[in-house]
Design a protein around this motif. Structure first.
Motif, short mmCIF file in Angstrom:
data_model
loop_
_atom_site.label_atom_id
_atom_site.label_comp_id
_atom_site.label_asym_id
_atom_site.label_seq_id
_atom_site.Cartn_x
_atom_site.Cartn_y
_atom_site.Cartn_z
N UNK A 1 -3.58 23.75 0.95
CA UNK A 1 -2.91 24.83 -0.14
C UNK A 1 -3.68 25.33 -1.14
N UNK A 2 -4.86 24.56 -1.59
CA UNK A 2 -5.73 25.16 -2.57
C UNK A 2 -6.70 26.10 -1.91
N UNK A 3 -6.91 26.00 -0.76
CA UNK A 3 -7.99 27.08 0.07
C UNK A 3 -7.17 28.20 0.31
N UNK A 4 -5.95 28.08 0.57
CA UNK A 4 -5.14 29.10 0.83
C UNK A 4 -4.86 30.05 -0.40
N UNK B 1 0.95 -1.35 -0.19
CA UNK B 1 -0.09 0.10 -0.07
C UNK B 1 0.74 1.34 -0.21
N UNK B 2 2.08 1.09 -0.35
CA UNK B 2 3.09 2.16 -0.10
C UNK B 2 2.63 3.29 -1.33
N UNK B 3 2.11 3.20 -2.53
CA UNK B 3 1.83 4.06 -3.21
C UNK B 3 0.58 4.85 -3.05
N UNK B 4 -0.53 4.08 -2.32
CA UNK B 4 -1.58 4.75 -1.58
C UNK B 4 -1.28 5.53 -0.68
N UNK B 5 -0.44 5.28 0.23
CA UNK B 5 0.19 6.21 1.38
C UNK B 5 0.49 7.36 0.75
N UNK B 6 1.52 7.35 -0.27
CA UNK B 6 2.40 8.22 -0.65
C UNK B 6 0.78 9.36 -1.21
N UNK B 7 -0.04 8.99 -2.08
CA UNK B 7 -1.14 9.82 -2.43
C UNK B 7 -1.75 10.39 -1.38
N UNK B 8 -2.04 9.45 -0.49
CA UNK B 8 -3.04 9.95 0.54
C UNK B 8 -2.37 11.12 1.64
N UNK B 9 -1.08 10.71 1.80
CA UNK B 9 -0.14 11.62 2.48
C UNK B 9 -0.23 13.11 1.60
N UNK B 10 0.10 13.12 0.39
CA UNK B 10 0.20 14.14 -0.21
C UNK B 10 -1.21 14.88 -0.43
N UNK B 11 -2.10 14.20 -0.41
CA UNK B 11 -3.45 14.84 -0.75
C UNK B 11 -3.86 15.54 0.40
#
Length: 186
Positions: A177-180, A161-171
């Protein structure tokens, strides 16, 4: 113990073990390569870049001092024949002390680098742990193992699940950041 009691005891153990074995077969297990995740999440990349810059700056300082000592040694070697033995010994002693001070400075820099890396990475690791826990809860995983430290010799990539963890962390950072960056209504 008679054969009959031995068979009865084995049957009792097997009957107790079957439900445990059946539930173990239903358990979902996954693994994650935390080192890879740490290096690939945005925060990890930024932290590594900051650490590398700090290390490069320290190395430049040490290299500059080392070059100055090398030049001082060359000068001493050239002038050694014109010096008295006492003066030569004194100059060599001073140079040796400077070399020792530089070696201590280098060791101190290494220790500072390790401390700095721990300070930089600890909050990121804590966030990664939270992401892994949320994925485990969501997917009803009984265990999530760390690939390198768990002793896993082989595991199918479908359980990684490493790729999923990376995506979820970055998300996690993206909405903030988008709200800012979003225009505010006045």
């Amino acid at each position: 113990m008679s054969l009959r009691t031995t068979i009865a005891a084995v049957a009792a153990v097997v009957s107790l073990a079957l439900p445990v074995a059946a539930s173990a077969a239903e358990m979902k297990v996954a693994y994650v390569d935390l080192q890879r995740v740490l290096l690939e999440v945005d925060d990890g990349k930024a932290a590594k870049a900051r650490l590398q810059k700090w290390l490069d700056d320290r190395q430049k300082e040490i290299d500059k001092e080392q070059e100055a000592l090398r030049k001082e040694k060359e000068t001493l070697d050239k002038q050694a024949s014109a010096m008295s033995p006492d003066t030569k010994a004194q100059k060599e002693g001073e140079l040796q002390r400077k070399v020792m001070v530089l070696a201590q400075k280098w060791e101190k820099s290494r220790a500072e680098a390790a401390t700095k890396e721990r300070q930089e990475m600890e909050p990121i690791i804590n966030k990664i742990d939270q992401v892994v826990a949320s994925i485990a809860e969501r997917d009803d995983l009984a265990f999530v193992l760390e690939r390198r430290d768990s002793g896993i010799v082989f595991a199918r990539s479908q359980h990684d699940i490493s790729n999923e963890v990376i995506r979820a962390y970055n998300a996690q950072k993206k909405p903030a950041a988008a709200a800012k960056d979003a225009p505010t209504k006045k």
